[in-house]
Design a protein around this motif. Structure first.
Motif: not given
Ligand SMILES: Nc1ncnc2c1ncn2[C@@H]1O[C@H](COP(=O)(O)OP(=O)(O)O)[C@@H](O)[C@H]1O
Ligand SMILES: [Mg+2]
Lengths: 317, 261
Positions: A86-87, A91-94, A102, A150-151, A153-154
């Protein structure tokens, strides 16, 4: 175009969700075949993010059924989670971690072994042009880099279904094109992509199928070509210097000028091909009618969107 | 179960990285109890020590008396940092990402708890070291030390879970900080700095019945090697268990709510 030998990656029937008294989704059906790109298109507040949140097990629907990767989102959320990447819209970045950290975090949480995690992180950093920034903190990434991280990471868990909620909103044109290429590469690898967007061009460029979400319902669904067929074809816009010229041309070409339009413009149906255009101008020339300006208009999803939502407006009145 | 342990370990590593990148905040949290210790011992300690009654009085007596209270202030200050870190974390998009992954849900919180526990234990060691430097002379036996460390750990675990709940409930960093502030004041309104029986009636009743007092009393006995009443020990451990369970349950419930943000 849909392959009958594989089951759907996403199957949704009668999905409803309200926030308080506000009905956000009022019975939605979706069907996304495996290995295709599906775009959910709609204006701000249409409920796109709500759909993504339900399908990615973040929130529950009030009623209806949703299966992702063959698993029910309510009964089998962990199976769904294992199948998806999921993106989200935001933003879902640490921010405290570097790009590489990450990705390694995602590798650990996907229960990959150390070596495999490192290998995939290196591949993704390279593929998304983040190699140089790998050791910088997420906080200093530009908008486009963040989106790509982000992507990435997904994708660490090698998902079969990828959700992208407005993946290019707020990106500069260059980053947007990079993102499009990434989506195309994903599909080439057999991944199913479910994306939401406000941009008709984006949906047109990327999707196998598009659904238009408006006021809680799917108001149109089909391939980009099918949707474009929903609206009248293209036309050529001819602009004239004065009313006599306009009237003369209207008589000659057998089209009536729009009475509400006082801009001395005549819309002539046609696909705007070079040959047709030349023929049209030759006829006007032969009749000695001076044309002041000309524009060719091919139907695009904008037309579909406005046609469909305007029709909605009329019926809902 | 195995996966839950593995995910918690992963989240702990994430937490330690975060902490290593906000060292200045951790140092500030550590400075508070040390300043309190120096202030109370050097500025007020002469007089307060004489007022304790019995023994030699003066500064030496006071540093022995006040150290357990300072240790609790250390814990309370550090867990205020936990509440803030949790609230801050929840505003980050990455938490939503964790929720879409097939991991043990509570591991995000266990990561915070384990990270804070390590931080608190390290802080306690530093503060205790400073206390020894300025004249604290523990008389604990080996068993006493073990029990003291056990009690400090239990207190920390309990307060950390409570602080995690506060961080989740607050939703903003300022809110989390405010919710946790009473924890840092409780040792002052207990027997941490002056005996409860020197206080006016109402305050005295509060001091005698609040959770930190029996914990500080038990700790004082263990560290100094003086006897600890069974009742005090039981009440101290009881409070730790109750606070830990309530904090854990509250935090877990808050985290698993259908978050519709
Ligand atoms: N947590 C929430 N509480 C109340 N209303 C919400 C919440 N989330 C979304 N909404 C409402 O639901 C509607 C759809 O939102 P959303 O799914 O985010 O739309 P989109 O992503 O298409 O812009 C909006 O009117 C929004 O105000
Ligand atoms: Mg949205």
């Amino acid at each position: 175009m849909t392959n009958t030998s594989t089951g759907p990656a996403i199957a949704v029937t009668g999905l409803r969700r309200s926030y308080g008294a506000q009905v956000v989704l009022d019975g939605i059906d979706l069907h996304v075949p495996e290995g295709t790109v599906f775009s959910l298109l709609g204006p701000n507040g249409a409920g796109k993010t709500t759909v993504v949140q339900i399908l990615s097990t973040l929130i529950r629907a009030d009623s209806g059924e949703a299966r992702v990767g063959g698993h029910d989102v309510l009964r089998d959320p962990d199976r769904v989670r294992a199948a998806i990447g999921v993106t989200g819209q935001f933003s879902a970045v640490d921010d405290f971690l570097t790009g590489e950290e990450n990705l390694l975090l995602m590798g650990d949480l996907n229960h990959l072994c150390r070596a495999e995690g490192r290998r995939r992180a290196a591949v993704l950093l390279e593929r998304f042009g983040l190699g140089e920034a790998a050791r910088k903190a997420g906080a200093v990434y530009s908008g486009g880099m963040r989106r790509r991280l982000d992507l990435a990471m997904g994708l660490m868990g090698d998902p079969r279904v990828v959700f992208l909620d407005e993946p290019t909103t707020g990106l500069d044109p260059r980053s947007r094109r990079d993102m499009w290429q990434i989506v195309r590469d994903l599909v080439a690898d057999g991944v199913t992509v479910f994306l939401t967007t406000q941009y008709l061009e984006e949906a047109d460029q990327l999707s196998d199928r598009i659904a238009l979400l408006d006021r809680g319902g799917i108001v149109a669904e089909g391939t980009p070509a099918e949707l474009k067929r929903l609206v009248p074809g293209g036309h050529v816009e001819l602009r004239f210097a004065d009313v006599p010229a306009l009237t003369e041309a209207a008589v000659l070409l057998g089209v009536s000028p729009d009475p509400a339009d006082e801009s001395l413009v005549l819309r002539v149906p046609g696909d705007g091909g070079v040959r047709a255009l030349k023929a049209l101008l030759d006829r006007l020339d032969a009749a000695a009618i001076e044309v002041d300006g000309l524009a060719v208009h091919t139907p695009d999803l904008d037309d579909v969107f406005f046609a469909v939502t305007a029709a909605e407006e009329v019926t809902s009145r | 179960m195995i996966l839950a342990v593995r995910d918690s370990a992963t989240m702990l590593r994430r937490q330690l990285r975060h902490m290593s990148r906000s060292l200045s905040m951790l140092l500030m949290l550590l400075a508070v109890p040390i300043v309190f210790l120096l202030l109370f011992v050097f500025v007020l300690g002469g007089t307060l020590g004489d007022g304790l009654g019995g023994g030699t009085g003066g500064r030496a007596a006071y540093v022995a008396y006040v150290t357990p209270g300072i240790l609790l202030i250390t814990i309370a200050g550090a867990v205020q940092g936990t509440a803030i870190a949790v609230a801050l974390d929840m505003t980050e998009g990455i938490i939503a990402r964790f929720r879409t992954m097939a991991i043990a849900r509570v591991s995000v919180l266990t990561g915070h708890v384990l990270g804070s526990l390590l931080h608190v234990l390290a802080s306690l060691a530093v503060v205790l070291g400073v206390a020894v430097l300025i004249g604290f002379r523990p008389g604990a036996t080996a068993v006493g030390w073990l029990a003291a460390v056990g009690l400090l750990t239990a207190t920390t675990v309990a307060l950390v879970w409570l602080a995690v709940g506060m961080g989740l409930a607050a939703r903003t960093v300022a809110g989390a900080s405010n919710l946790a502030t009473p924890l840092t004041l409780l040792p002052l309104f207990g027997s941490g700095f002056v005996p409860a029986d020197s206080m006016p009636a109402g305050l005295r009743w509060f001091a005698e019945h609040q959770p930190f007092t029996p914990i500080m009393e038990a700790l004082r006995g263990l560290l100094l090697g003086t006897p600890v009443g069974t009742a005090t020990a039981v009440v101290a451990v009881g409070w730790c268990v109750v606070i830990a369970l309530v904090g854990y349950g509250w935090a877990k419930w808050l985290y698993n709510r259908d978050r519709t943000r």
